[in-house]
Design a protein around this motif. Structure first.
Motif, PDB file in Angstrom:
ATOM      1  N   UNK A 126       0.006   9.701  13.070  1.00 41.25           N
ATOM      2  CA  UNK A 126      -1.345   9.152  13.053  1.00 41.25           C
ATOM      3  C   UNK A 126      -1.603   8.290  11.836  1.00 41.25           C
ATOM      4  N   UNK A 127      -1.334   8.806  10.612  1.00 44.13           N
ATOM      5  CA  UNK A 127      -1.544   7.990   9.423  1.00 44.13           C
ATOM      6  C   UNK A 127      -0.718   6.707   9.408  1.00 44.13           C
ATOM      7  N   UNK A 128       0.510   6.757   9.911  1.00 43.26           N
ATOM      8  CA  UNK A 128       1.336   5.542   9.946  1.00 43.26           C
ATOM      9  C   UNK A 128       0.739   4.529  10.921  1.00 43.26           C
ATOM     10  N   UNK A 129       0.200   5.010  12.037  1.00 38.28           N
ATOM     11  CA  UNK A 129      -0.449   4.105  12.994  1.00 38.28           C
ATOM     12  C   UNK A 129      -1.623   3.366  12.347  1.00 38.28           C
ATOM     13  N   UNK A 130      -2.433   4.077  11.552  1.00 42.84           N
ATOM     14  CA  UNK A 130      -3.621   3.452  10.958  1.00 42.84           C
ATOM     15  C   UNK A 130      -3.338   2.770   9.624  1.00 42.84           C
ATOM     16  N   UNK A 131      -2.188   3.070   9.010  1.00 36.31           N
ATOM     17  CA  UNK A 131      -1.905   2.528   7.692  1.00 36.31           C
ATOM     18  C   UNK A 131      -2.550   3.326   6.578  1.00 36.31           C
ATOM     19  N   UNK A 132      -2.823   4.606   6.811  1.00 33.99           N
ATOM     20  CA  UNK A 132      -3.420   5.476   5.795  1.00 33.99           C
ATOM     21  C   UNK A 132      -2.364   5.890   4.769  1.00 33.99           C
ATOM     22  N   UNK A 133      -2.814   6.510   3.698  1.00 34.52           N
ATOM     23  CA  UNK A 133      -1.909   7.068   2.690  1.00 34.52           C
ATOM     24  C   UNK A 133      -1.747   8.561   2.937  1.00 34.52           C
ATOM     25  N   UNK A 134      -0.508   9.007   2.980  1.00 33.25           N
ATOM     26  CA  UNK A 134      -0.193  10.414   3.180  1.00 33.25           C
ATOM     27  C   UNK A 134       0.115  11.055   1.837  1.00 33.25           C
ATOM     28  N   UNK A 135      -0.585  12.124   1.515  1.00 37.05           N
ATOM     29  CA  UNK A 135      -0.283  12.934   0.337  1.00 37.05           C
ATOM     30  C   UNK A 135       0.445  14.168   0.857  1.00 37.05           C
ATOM     31  N   UNK A 136       1.735  14.256   0.551  1.00 35.31           N
ATOM     32  CA  UNK A 136       2.595  15.252   1.192  1.00 35.31           C
ATOM     33  C   UNK A 136       2.901  16.421   0.266  1.00 35.31           C
ATOM     34  N   UNK A 137       2.788  17.597   0.829  1.00 37.65           N
ATOM     35  CA  UNK A 137       3.134  18.827   0.121  1.00 37.65           C
ATOM     36  C   UNK A 137       4.314  19.463   0.845  1.00 37.65           C
ATOM     37  N   UNK A 138       5.430  19.735   0.154  1.00 37.12           N
ATOM     38  CA  UNK A 138       6.619  20.260   0.839  1.00 37.12           C
ATOM     39  C   UNK A 138       6.428  21.649   1.417  1.00 37.12           C
ATOM     40  N   UNK A 139       5.714  22.497   0.718  1.00 39.27           N
ATOM     41  CA  UNK A 139       5.394  23.838   1.202  1.00 39.27           C
ATOM     42  C   UNK A 139       3.976  24.176   0.767  1.00 39.27           C
ATOM     43  N   UNK A 140       3.354  25.078   1.506  1.00 37.03           N
ATOM     44  CA  UNK A 140       1.979  25.433   1.170  1.00 37.03           C
ATOM     45  C   UNK A 140       1.910  26.134  -0.173  1.00 37.03           C
ATOM     46  N   UNK A 141       1.034  25.638  -1.024  1.00 38.56           N
ATOM     47  CA  UNK A 141       0.718  26.228  -2.324  1.00 38.56           C
ATOM     48  C   UNK A 141      -0.745  25.893  -2.576  1.00 38.56           C
TER      49      UNK A 141
ATOM     50  N   UNK B 189       0.850  -1.191   0.000  1.00 41.31           N
ATOM     51  CA  UNK B 189       0.000   0.000   0.000  1.00 41.31           C
ATOM     52  C   UNK B 189       0.886   1.242   0.000  1.00 41.31           C
ATOM     53  N   UNK B 190       0.458   2.264  -0.722  1.00 47.92           N
ATOM     54  CA  UNK B 190       1.244   3.492  -0.759  1.00 47.92           C
ATOM     55  C   UNK B 190       1.164   4.188   0.594  1.00 47.92           C
ATOM     56  N   UNK B 191       2.333   4.420   1.182  1.00 45.63           N
ATOM     57  CA  UNK B 191       2.403   5.120   2.462  1.00 45.63           C
ATOM     58  C   UNK B 191       2.478   6.623   2.245  1.00 45.63           C
ATOM     59  N   UNK B 192       3.287   7.058   1.280  1.00 44.28           N
ATOM     60  CA  UNK B 192       3.486   8.488   1.034  1.00 44.28           C
ATOM     61  C   UNK B 192       3.443   8.772  -0.455  1.00 44.28           C
ATOM     62  N   UNK B 193       2.631   9.711  -0.830  1.00 45.36           N
ATOM     63  CA  UNK B 193       2.692  10.300  -2.175  1.00 45.36           C
ATOM     64  C   UNK B 193       3.336  11.670  -2.020  1.00 45.36           C
ATOM     65  N   UNK B 194       4.416  11.854  -2.746  1.00 45.72           N
ATOM     66  CA  UNK B 194       5.143  13.118  -2.657  1.00 45.72           C
ATOM     67  C   UNK B 194       5.202  13.701  -4.062  1.00 45.72           C
ATOM     68  N   UNK B 195       4.341  14.697  -4.316  1.00 45.00           N
ATOM     69  CA  UNK B 195       4.181  15.225  -5.664  1.00 45.00           C
ATOM     70  C   UNK B 195       3.819  14.067  -6.580  1.00 45.00           C
ATOM     71  N   UNK B 196       4.687  13.615  -7.473  1.00 49.79           N
ATOM     72  CA  UNK B 196       4.306  12.533  -8.378  1.00 49.79           C
ATOM     73  C   UNK B 196       5.047  11.241  -8.108  1.00 49.79           C
ATOM     74  N   UNK B 197       5.723  11.166  -6.968  1.00 48.31           N
ATOM     75  CA  UNK B 197       6.411   9.947  -6.608  1.00 48.31           C
ATOM     76  C   UNK B 197       5.636   9.266  -5.482  1.00 48.31           C
ATOM     77  N   UNK B 198       5.964   8.014  -5.208  1.00 45.83           N
ATOM     78  CA  UNK B 198       5.254   7.276  -4.161  1.00 45.83           C
ATOM     79  C   UNK B 198       6.199   6.280  -3.519  1.00 45.83           C
ATOM     80  N   UNK B 199       5.948   5.978  -2.247  1.00 42.54           N
ATOM     81  CA  UNK B 199       6.720   4.988  -1.507  1.00 42.54           C
ATOM     82  C   UNK B 199       5.747   4.120  -0.732  1.00 42.54           C
ATOM     83  N   UNK B 200       5.926   2.797  -0.800  1.00 45.46           N
ATOM     84  CA  UNK B 200       5.025   1.875  -0.114  1.00 45.46           C
ATOM     85  C   UNK B 200       5.449   1.700   1.341  1.00 45.46           C
ATOM     86  N   UNK B 201       4.558   1.073   2.114  1.00 47.16           N
ATOM     87  CA  UNK B 201       4.889   0.817   3.509  1.00 47.16           C
ATOM     88  C   UNK B 201       6.075  -0.131   3.639  1.00 47.16           C
TER      89      UNK B 201
END
Length: 565
Positions: free
Chosen positions: A270-285, A41-53
């Motif tokens: 919190x998301x890592x505890x539940x196994x959710x997917x994080x969509x990460x933004x490096x800075x606010x835009x 499962x995708x743990x982190x989406x960072x812009x257009x890249x992704x990393x699984x758990x």
């Protein structure tokens, strides 16, 4: 376990327990368990890249091996984290925990002199930082004695976590994200550390061991380290997920800085505890945020109210699909009632405000889903007791009287690092238990909901009348031409001190609305003693890395102008 008897008990979230029973494990196990449950499962989406758990756990484990075997990190050692939001922050954070060490997150906006303090105060010998900050780190090291120097500096490049496709932006990626900064020979590159594939020793940290030490500036002096254990962090990681209805199917927008406790808890732990997917933004835009919510069907978004105000002001708002959002809320800055009402009317979303501090690892209070109140901190969260006391006598005050908020609960820190006097001053014994003095003024209504008035020392005394800036700011947001506002005190020959408003106008009102128009409206909508007598228009309000308006900076500048510096 005994159920709480405070007035707010009847308004706790339905289908949620009255009390939490926390895991008797370290935070690291949260990642390990989620990686075993949801490996692909995708743990982190960072812009257009992704990393699984699976990948997240493997990289954190490998980095923990490097920390122990190469950098010599031992149990309880403090390791500095100095970077923007990115997958490497999460990997580093959990690697530090896996190595039984203590993560010390630092605001990447800090300059050389500020960074020096964190190195010496925390007694850190290892730091993990972004390459764009290496020059400042080197300058800080040149000003320290050899005994205080960092021994190992691991450097990441934000672009290392990207395939640099940046499809979500209409523009080229920002230079800070893709520029490769020159590195000296005495640093270790991220890919080299991970490439060594070193394995750590057995994980021995338990609930009562130190895990994280965020720094808080308070009102005076140098920033102080807040000692948090795996248990104190675990409480709000678990409780926050239950309170906001987040689970493994959730998609969480992580845009608050991860170095800050709210971003840390709701955008990572919190998301890592539940196994959710994080969509990460490096800075606010706001435009990228709108596209991320739409594309990935974000369900949960914890933020600062200024971000919501900014997004709602976007000319592209109608192009974004916000229908997937099930929870939106935050703290740190009050949500103006007019903006909250627009959010509810236009999108059917109730903004859930909360309250907490670095000393409490995010919330002690949160508004319940089933019965939120506007302009309100909410009710005490699971396992937490809060009272309002007279700040001078420490006598508990009845409902609706303003005093200092004190709190007691599992999420409260153990004290300030190497600051015994400050720790003693921060706590009081009340009804046989230790309570933390927040330094915030507020009141509790008859139903047990808490409302903040302001910081204990942020008050304007106008002819003997106490004016709380946050209250005036919230009222000003109802003006149709006001986009943002900050209230400060200014000198007045008659009143001694009077109310001044620094206002950012909405685009349609610029060069049209006059200061007199704002003053006349305020006079008609506020009590005579509190409406602003002075209005100054500004292009923007200065904000911290967490999005909070830097009112103290504005107040100090006004004091200088008035000859009070």
């Amino acid at each position: 376990m005994q159920k709480p008897t405070r007035p707010h008990s009847q308004f706790l979230p339905k289908r949620a327990p009255d009390q939490l029973v926390l895991p008797e494990t370290s935070l690291w196990y949260n990642l390990e368990i989620s990686a075993h449950r949801y490996p692909d499962k995708i743990a982190i989406r960072y812009l257009d890249d992704a990393i699984t758990y699976r990948e997240l756990e493997a990289q954190a484990t490998s980095l923990a091996g490097w920390l122990q075997q190469t950098a010599g990190v031992k149990k309880g050692d403090r390791v500095l984290l100095f970077m923007q939001n990115c997958p490497q922050f999460v990997i580093s954070y959990y690697a530090i925990l896996r190595a039984d060490a203590v993560a010390v997150p630092i605001n990447p906006m800090n300059r050389t002199e500020e960074f020096k303090h964190y190195v010496t105060d925390a007694g850190a010998r290892v730091a993990i930082c972004a390459d764009d900050l290496v020059t400042g780190v080197a300058q800080a090291m040149s000003k320290l004695d050899s005994a205080d120097q960092l021994q190992h500096l691991l450097v990441i490049r934000h672009g290392d976590a990207l395939q640099l496709r940046f499809e979500l932006s209409e523009d080229a990626p920002p230079a800070w994200l893709t520029t490769a900064h020159p590195l000296t020979a005495d640093v270790t590159r991220w890919n080299v550390a991970l490439g060594a594939e070193l394995q750590p020793g057995p994980h021995t940290a338990g609930p009562e061991d130190m895990a994280v030490m965020p720094y808080t500036s308070g009102t005076t002096g140098f920033p102080k380290g807040c000692i948090h254990t795996h248990r104190s962090v675990m409480h709000n990681a678990v409780g926050g997920a239950i309170w906001t209805g987040s689970g493994s199917e959730s998609v969480v927008l992580s845009v608050l800085p991860l170095f800050h406790v709210t971003g840390m808890q709701y955008g990572m732990n919190g998301p890592i505890y539940t196994g959710a997917t994080v969509v990460m933004l490096p800075r606010w835009d706001r435009e990228v945020a709108g596209r991320l919510i739409s594309r990935y069907q974000v369900s949960h978004w914890t933020n600062i109210s200024t971000m919501v105000i900014d997004l709602l002001a976007s000319p592209n708002l109608t192009h974004y699909d916000l229908s997937s959002l099930r929870y939106i809320g935050g703290g740190g800055a009050a949500m103006p009632q007019a903006v909250a009402e627009r959010l509810l009317d236009q999108f059917g979303l109730s903004y859930l405000e909360g309250y907490g501090l670095s000393e409490t690892m995010a919330p002690t209070h949160f508004n319940p889903f089933d019965r939120p109140k506007l302009q309100c901190l909410g009710v005490p969260v699971f396992n937490t007791d809060a009272r309002v006391v007279d700040p001078a006598t420490l006598r508990e005050l009845p409902p609706n009287e303003v005093g200092e908020i004190i709190v007691s609960g599992p999420q409260v820190f153990k004290g300030y690092w190497r600051k015994e006097d400050a720790t003693r001053e921060a706590f009081i014994e009340f009804e046989g238990r230790m309570f933390f003095r927040t330094g915030d003024l507020g009141r509790m209504d008859d139903e047990g909901y808490f409302f903040i008035t302001d910081r204990l020392k942020r008050m304007i005394n106008a002819s003997g009348f106490k004016v709380w800036p946050a209250e005036v700011e919230n009222l000003l947001y109802k003006h149709p031409d006001v986009q943002e506002a900050c209230i400060i005190g200014t000198r007045d020959a008659y009143r001694g001190e009077t109310v001044k408003a620094l206002v950012v106008l909405r685009a349609h009102a610029r060069d049209k609305t006059r200061a007199e128009d704002i003053i006349d409206w305020a006079k008609a909508n506020m009590s005579a003693y509190k409406y602003p007598r002075v209005v100054e228009f500004v292009d923007a309000l200065p904000k911290s890395g967490t999005g909070k308006v830097l009112w103290r900076q504005l107040q100090e500048a006004e004091n200088v102008r008035n000859g009070h510096a």
